[in-house]
Design an enzyme around this catalytic site. Sequence first.
Site, PDB file in Angstrom:
ATOM      1  N   ASP A  90       0.842  -1.199   0.000  1.00 42.69           N
ATOM      2  CA  ASP A  90       0.000   0.000   0.000  1.00 42.69           C
ATOM      3  C   ASP A  90       0.885   1.260   0.000  1.00 42.69           C
ATOM      4  OD1 ASP A  90      -3.141   0.657   1.015  1.00 42.69           O
ATOM      5  OD2 ASP A  90      -1.658   2.249   1.257  1.00 42.69           O
ATOM      6  N   TYR A 125      -5.674   6.623  -9.746  1.00 43.94           N
ATOM      7  CA  TYR A 125      -5.776   5.155  -9.692  1.00 43.94           C
ATOM      8  C   TYR A 125      -5.721   4.712  -8.241  1.00 43.94           C
ATOM      9  CZ  TYR A 125      -4.220   0.283 -10.485  1.00 43.94           C
ATOM     10  OH  TYR A 125      -4.076  -1.088 -10.484  1.00 43.94           O
ATOM     11  N   TYR A 148      -2.694   3.236  -6.640  1.00 42.25           N
ATOM     12  CA  TYR A 148      -1.583   4.146  -6.326  1.00 42.25           C
ATOM     13  C   TYR A 148      -2.110   5.127  -5.285  1.00 42.25           C
ATOM     14  CZ  TYR A 148       0.705   2.288 -10.539  1.00 42.25           C
ATOM     15  OH  TYR A 148       1.284   1.469 -11.482  1.00 42.25           O
TER      16      TYR A 148
END
Length: 529
Positions: free
Chosen positions: A109, A468, A471
């Site tokens: 993450d 996105y 990301y």
Amino acid sequence: MESRIIILLILATLLALCACYSAQKNSDFLECLTIQFQNSNSAPDGVIYTPRNASYASLLLAQNQRLAPTSSERPELIITPFHESEIQAAVYCSRKLGMEIRVRSGGHDYEGLSYNSENPYVIVDMRNIRSISIDNDEKTAWVQVGATLGQLYHTLARKSKTLAFTAGVCPPVGVGGHFSGGGYGMMSRKHAIAADNIIDAKLINANGQILDRESMGEDLFWAIRGGGGTSFGIVLAFKVKLVIVPQIVTVFNVSRTLEQNATHLVHKWQYIADKVDENLLLRLFLRSVRSPIHGNRTIQASFTTLFLGRVHDLLPIMQDSFPELGLVEQDCIEMSWIESTLFFAGLRNESLDVLLIRTPQTGIYFKGKSDYVRQPIPIHGLRGIWRFLNQEAENRAELQFSPYGGVLNTFSESETPFPHRSGNIFMIHYGVSWTRGGTAESERHINWIRRLYSYMGRYVSKSPRAAYFNYRDLDLGRNAGRNTSYEQASVWGFRYFKNNFNRLVRVKSMVDPSNFFRNEQSIPPVSSS
Ligand code: FDA
């Protein structure tokens, strides 16, 4: 003087109370888990780790050093389950004791939300839930979330020369976060993203029930294919449709600097990248490097490409669509698809087993952001990007331009929560990394990427300025705790999901109205009253 002493005493008492409260929570949680484990005949050894265990620190190791929890932010416990019942126990105890759960599959993450929280929390680390079973006849696979992309590719290669899967390029990335948040890779123009190829799933909900596609219903099944798993439950496994690839594919990585006409090549690339044959994915990496010719800084544009076919079929396509690059046969390498996964991961000539390594890269501080481009960036706009890249040290900052088009255009924006379909030429990934700790150093790089992002506003998608989800970027906005409002979450939610955000909120409100599964960018429920 006296008042200072009184303040210090109050602070010391508060700190002691906090430590006491935390230790109490920790032991309550441990006791709860132990009882739950006894009820299901599980053994806590090798599954529950407290800060007193020797392996706790290595289990906590952060993929991104910028987000490594400090000693006061560490989780009360890390749980590494082997069985579903152990995850159910963790959900039960977290609910009972009001402790947050952070679920980690591969730990990649971008904002560390799988291993970091401001509130008391436990980590459920899925590394041991990682089996993969492939059905050759059906051309499907059940993939448990703790598997990595590398493990999936490796398992496929051992089964067949032509079965493959469409997902990202970094082998240690985890299936749990990657598939549930999208999953773009080198075959996405031909076979779409990972989430588009999910056909079933197993998930534990906030009540601890294990659901599959049929029992969870189509709304929840829709949500976890691009909307992220973390708002809705703990995903255990995904069933995916595999794809067929040719026995031989072709790759190349051709780099050009400014002196070799890079600006005009990048400009032209924007007119063909989303339109060429869908078997061809020409990804572009932009960095500031030292020129081997004159020793000064220059910009290097690397065209990194996968073609699902042989070199003799690729060359005429390149000649027709992008002759300016001057691609010749000697630039191209034919190989198997699995070898191409090593090539794109920068692991060429390594043995296939390197795909199985899951240990995080340590000591790297990183910040990333993303954008979508719907109109080509003009030459002067590109020159502005070059100026930004030259402000950072060589090779420390990188822009990736990932082309869209192809089969991605055939999905409607609402087919899955991932809305980035027709009309996008490419996605930009901005990244900057550094190796020295300290607030000043972090601020310098983060400010740099924020300034670049601000500069790019005029060239990228608007209303919303799309991003996105995989990301993840907390600069886009964050929730205000458990009772965050729809309005607060909308600030970041529409950027990742466009109008799908509203459906995600409806699904969340149905399946987790108390907002048990939450983080700084989880979908909030709205009350029906
Ligand atoms: P991690 O375990 O950190 O999870 C990410 C999020 O998903 C967290 O919120 C977590 O709680 C949640 N989650 C994880 N497992 C879950 C589960 N079982 N159930 C419910 N929620 C769960 N992307 C891409 O599209 N293409 C690419 O090529 C790359 N390449 C790449 C390289 C590198 C070096 C990095 C750091 C990242 C990428 N990514 C990427 C982005 C990547 O897809 C994204 O960070 C994923 O969320 C990572 O998934 P992990 O399981 O590894 O992360």
